[in-house]
Design an enzyme around this catalytic site. Sequence first.
Site, mmCIF file in Angstrom:
data_model
loop_
_atom_site.group_PDB
_atom_site.id
_atom_site.type_symbol
_atom_site.label_atom_id
_atom_site.label_comp_id
_atom_site.label_asym_id
_atom_site.label_seq_id
_atom_site.Cartn_x
_atom_site.Cartn_y
_atom_site.Cartn_z
ATOM 1 N N ASN A 93 -7.186 -18.976 47.987
ATOM 2 C CA ASN A 93 -5.971 -19.099 48.724
ATOM 3 C C ASN A 93 -6.705 -19.530 50.267
ATOM 4 O OD1 ASN A 93 -7.218 -16.707 47.857
ATOM 5 N ND2 ASN A 93 -6.402 -15.445 49.265
ATOM 6 N N GLU A 163 -1.575 -29.812 45.116
ATOM 7 C CA GLU A 163 -0.657 -29.724 44.180
ATOM 8 C C GLU A 163 0.753 -29.630 44.967
ATOM 9 O OE1 GLU A 163 -0.964 -29.435 40.867
ATOM 10 O OE2 GLU A 163 1.292 -29.373 41.222
ATOM 11 N N LEU A 223 -0.150 -31.781 53.365
ATOM 12 C CA LEU A 223 0.595 -30.708 54.713
ATOM 13 C C LEU A 223 1.995 -31.564 55.173
ATOM 14 C CD1 LEU A 223 -2.655 -30.380 56.710
ATOM 15 C CD2 LEU A 223 -1.317 -29.057 55.334
ATOM 16 N N LEU A 229 9.677 -31.300 54.005
ATOM 17 C CA LEU A 229 10.682 -30.486 53.064
ATOM 18 C C LEU A 229 11.263 -29.338 53.800
ATOM 19 C CD1 LEU A 229 8.673 -30.343 49.673
ATOM 20 C CD2 LEU A 229 10.630 -31.605 50.088
ATOM 21 N N CYS A 278 4.057 -21.192 51.681
ATOM 22 C CA CYS A 278 3.131 -22.373 52.081
ATOM 23 C C CYS A 278 3.927 -23.134 53.180
ATOM 24 C CB CYS A 278 2.737 -23.178 51.009
ATOM 25 S SG CYS A 278 1.624 -22.750 49.681
ATOM 26 N N PHE A 279 5.134 -23.240 53.499
ATOM 27 C CA PHE A 279 5.867 -24.021 54.251
ATOM 28 C C PHE A 279 5.513 -23.597 55.794
ATOM 29 C CE2 PHE A 279 9.955 -25.542 52.161
ATOM 30 C CZ PHE A 279 9.261 -26.367 51.340
ATOM 31 N N LYS A 281 2.772 -21.645 56.630
ATOM 32 C CA LYS A 281 1.408 -21.878 56.634
ATOM 33 C C LYS A 281 1.087 -23.220 57.333
ATOM 34 C CE LYS A 281 -0.896 -21.624 52.597
ATOM 35 N NZ LYS A 281 -1.499 -22.972 52.295
ATOM 36 N N ARG A 435 23.310 -17.514 50.743
ATOM 37 C CA ARG A 435 22.991 -18.645 50.019
ATOM 38 C C ARG A 435 24.151 -19.456 49.745
ATOM 39 N NH1 ARG A 435 17.532 -19.914 50.417
ATOM 40 N NH2 ARG A 435 16.338 -17.866 50.372
HETATM 41 P P1 NAD Z 1 -3.172 -16.922 45.351
HETATM 42 O O1 NAD Z 1 -3.408 -15.894 46.355
HETATM 43 O O2 NAD Z 1 -2.123 -16.593 44.162
HETATM 44 O O3 NAD Z 1 -4.231 -17.068 44.267
HETATM 45 C C1 NAD Z 1 -5.683 -17.522 45.100
HETATM 46 C C2 NAD Z 1 -6.596 -16.769 44.031
HETATM 47 O O4 NAD Z 1 -7.885 -17.291 44.515
HETATM 48 C C3 NAD Z 1 -6.747 -15.128 44.137
HETATM 49 O O5 NAD Z 1 -6.254 -14.609 42.508
HETATM 50 C C4 NAD Z 1 -7.978 -14.807 44.585
HETATM 51 O O6 NAD Z 1 -8.473 -13.684 43.798
HETATM 52 C C5 NAD Z 1 -8.813 -16.160 44.152
HETATM 53 N N1 NAD Z 1 -10.002 -16.155 44.943
HETATM 54 C C6 NAD Z 1 -10.046 -16.069 46.461
HETATM 55 N N2 NAD Z 1 -11.467 -16.356 46.562
HETATM 56 C C7 NAD Z 1 -12.121 -16.584 45.389
HETATM 57 C C8 NAD Z 1 -13.789 -16.602 45.112
HETATM 58 N N3 NAD Z 1 -14.562 -16.643 46.243
HETATM 59 N N4 NAD Z 1 -13.877 -16.839 43.791
HETATM 60 C C9 NAD Z 1 -12.844 -16.810 42.707
HETATM 61 N N5 NAD Z 1 -11.669 -16.528 43.063
HETATM 62 C C10 NAD Z 1 -11.220 -16.406 44.502
HETATM 63 O O7 NAD Z 1 -2.596 -18.193 46.009
HETATM 64 P P2 NAD Z 1 -1.720 -19.524 45.396
HETATM 65 O O8 NAD Z 1 -0.284 -19.240 45.744
HETATM 66 O O9 NAD Z 1 -2.253 -19.813 44.078
HETATM 67 O O10 NAD Z 1 -2.284 -20.721 46.370
HETATM 68 C C11 NAD Z 1 -3.629 -21.211 46.369
HETATM 69 C C12 NAD Z 1 -3.740 -22.703 47.019
HETATM 70 O O11 NAD Z 1 -2.864 -23.814 46.729
HETATM 71 C C13 NAD Z 1 -3.460 -22.671 48.723
HETATM 72 O O12 NAD Z 1 -4.226 -23.428 49.344
HETATM 73 C C14 NAD Z 1 -1.953 -22.961 48.684
HETATM 74 O O13 NAD Z 1 -1.497 -23.446 49.959
HETATM 75 C C15 NAD Z 1 -1.814 -24.023 47.610
HETATM 76 N N6 NAD Z 1 -0.530 -24.184 47.017
HETATM 77 C C16 NAD Z 1 0.193 -23.147 46.574
HETATM 78 C C17 NAD Z 1 1.398 -23.492 45.885
HETATM 79 C C18 NAD Z 1 2.222 -22.251 45.566
HETATM 80 O O14 NAD Z 1 3.173 -22.512 44.651
HETATM 81 N N7 NAD Z 1 1.907 -21.097 45.503
HETATM 82 C C19 NAD Z 1 1.778 -24.765 45.506
HETATM 83 C C20 NAD Z 1 0.863 -25.738 46.053
HETATM 84 C C21 NAD Z 1 -0.250 -25.663 46.787
HETATM 85 C C1 UGA Z 2 7.115 -25.737 48.323
HETATM 86 C C2 UGA Z 2 7.254 -27.303 47.848
HETATM 87 O O1 UGA Z 2 8.702 -27.414 47.083
HETATM 88 C C3 UGA Z 2 6.113 -27.811 46.639
HETATM 89 O O2 UGA Z 2 6.238 -29.346 46.796
HETATM 90 C C4 UGA Z 2 4.753 -27.286 47.253
HETATM 91 O O3 UGA Z 2 3.924 -27.463 46.577
HETATM 92 C C5 UGA Z 2 4.801 -25.814 47.617
HETATM 93 O O4 UGA Z 2 5.894 -25.460 48.688
HETATM 94 C C6 UGA Z 2 3.699 -25.394 47.973
HETATM 95 O O5 UGA Z 2 2.698 -25.992 48.677
HETATM 96 O O6 UGA Z 2 3.292 -24.005 47.889
HETATM 97 P P1 UGA Z 2 7.868 -23.548 47.031
HETATM 98 O O7 UGA Z 2 7.633 -22.975 48.461
HETATM 99 O O8 UGA Z 2 7.633 -22.807 45.977
HETATM 100 O O9 UGA Z 2 7.463 -25.068 47.100
HETATM 101 O O10 UGA Z 2 9.637 -23.655 46.752
HETATM 102 P P2 UGA Z 2 10.696 -24.476 47.567
HETATM 103 O O11 UGA Z 2 11.603 -24.861 46.418
HETATM 104 O O12 UGA Z 2 10.453 -25.618 48.305
HETATM 105 O O13 UGA Z 2 11.624 -23.647 48.309
HETATM 106 C C7 UGA Z 2 10.919 -23.058 49.731
HETATM 107 C C8 UGA Z 2 11.882 -22.400 50.509
HETATM 108 O O14 UGA Z 2 12.839 -23.255 50.710
HETATM 109 C C9 UGA Z 2 12.616 -21.253 49.694
HETATM 110 O O15 UGA Z 2 12.728 -20.113 50.381
HETATM 111 C C10 UGA Z 2 14.076 -21.834 49.249
HETATM 112 O O16 UGA Z 2 15.209 -20.988 49.262
HETATM 113 C C11 UGA Z 2 14.266 -22.567 50.630
HETATM 114 N N1 UGA Z 2 15.237 -23.795 50.617
HETATM 115 C C12 UGA Z 2 14.723 -25.087 49.818
HETATM 116 C C13 UGA Z 2 16.355 -23.867 51.195
HETATM 117 O O17 UGA Z 2 16.675 -22.860 51.902
HETATM 118 N N2 UGA Z 2 17.240 -24.885 50.996
HETATM 119 C C14 UGA Z 2 16.845 -26.023 50.226
HETATM 120 O O18 UGA Z 2 17.650 -26.992 50.089
HETATM 121 C C15 UGA Z 2 15.669 -25.980 49.576
#
Ligand code: NAD
Ligand code: UGA
Length: 462
Positions: A93, A163, A223, A229, A278-279, A281, A435
Amino acid sequence: MASKTNDNVILCIGAGYVGGPTMAVIADKCPEIKVIVADINPERINAWNSDKLPIYEPGLDAVVKRARNRNLFFTTDVAASVREAGLIFVSVNTPTKTFGIGAGKAADLQYWEKTARFIVEHAESDKIVIEKSTLPVRTAEAMHRILQSNSKGLNFEVLSNPEFMAEGTAIEDLEKPDRVLIGGMETASGRAALEKLASVYAHWVPQDRILRTNVWSSELSKLVANAMLAQRVSSINSISMLCEKTDADITEVSKAVGMDSRVGSKFLKAGVGFGGSCFKKDILNMVYLCEHYNLPEVAAYWEQVIKMNDCQERNFVNKIISNMFNTVAGKKIAIFGFAFKADTGDTREAPAIYVSKWLLDEKAELAIFDPEALPSAKKDLEGCKGKIEYVNDPYEAVKGAHAIALITDWKLFKSLDYDKIFSLMEKPSFIFDGRNILDHEALYKKGFNVFPLGKHSLTHLE
Ligand code: NAD
Ligand code: UGA
């Protein structure tokens, strides 16, 4: 003497929302590669090894079941996994910093840096280290320095492979990505590392969708993709407010604008505000970078996307209060949906958190229903004063309620029995559809006072 990398073993450090599904799909598509997912959190790892996975994601169970203990392994033994793997994804994270310089905006890179140092400490062979987490542009530089500072004569290549999957559609997004982005250093060994990773994705992703860039473009593109988005959502939400003042209808405006192929129809659905981990942050992270590089106008431009989102969330609550005769004190309100979007149990930055807290401040009583997110909702509202019930049945939630506030776009809300719901509620009964997923005319005919978003309300009150 350093041994060669074992490219047939891939490790992902971090078994979260990204690490788990991403690696499960790699293992599923590449049966000859051993894929290890390691995390310091034993509860998470136990859950990945059980029948009840730690995250809810459509299609995930089937993929994990196919590959687990065949070529997909979940473990807390991060050190042994580092020794074994040639390619190491890091998907720990990277939350917003809450302390010191950049607090509230900059990314907190402590988990990332700890992981890099851990890799250096335990590696016994050369490694390719892949940034899967979302990171500020130029992080790879610092990472490379830390990794290369080893005194074991080991070589580390750093790649950026952000990702783009979204929660709720993660498996679909991973199996058929719009693109896979890989950024590498512009050196011979950097290019070779990039091709090694590209060859993993080539098992199921067509070559023209594997985009190769320099490492900085890759870091920054992630970013920017999220910022753009989120900007579309804030843009359409801002127009929903204008619609409410002018009798225009946001659904019609969104359709009319989105049919222009230059604009496109996706991400133009007005709602109660964007949530998710994420958005916010990632935009804050970009704002911080712009300030750091002395680009105040650029920073202010992107910060406005977040301010508009806060405003939309607040507006939704103001609308509830003003239409319920300016008070919700002592009134029961059923919260329909707590997850930040449908098809996930994730509540990180969910609009429902803010809406619930503001309603509790106004002394409303809440009955919260969500098919997947109740455990997280309980944690989010821990310590909040006021009456809160968490219920597994939407009909239970509406018993004696004055209003329904629909916050998450779960499909099931469309098919509930609203005659029954009307009969269970206090009168007058209000529905605030945050919604725009319900049939507003039909609800009005049943006797509800209906408040959609960005279009005129249908009430029996005047
Ligand atoms: P998360 O909090 O669900 O998972 C992170 C994991 O990393 C946790 O399980 C934690 O215990 C582990 N961790 C932390 N420090 C560690 C260490 N030193 N050794 C081993 N494990 C460790 O986070 P996430 O939602 O999976 O997001 C991870 C990254 O991916 C972030 O940078 C986020 O911005 C990015 N990202 C998230 C999404 C999403 O949909 N959640 C999509 C695209 C990118
Ligand atoms: C978003 C991006 O879509 C992914 O490409 C990216 O990998 C990810 O963030 C990330 O970096 O974590 P996510 O946050 O999982 O994915 O879901 P989204 O479908 O993007 O929705 C984000 C928020 O926007 C939700 O609360 C959703 O309800 C809202 N949203 C989305 C709207 O209010 N209107 C829309 O038309 C679309």
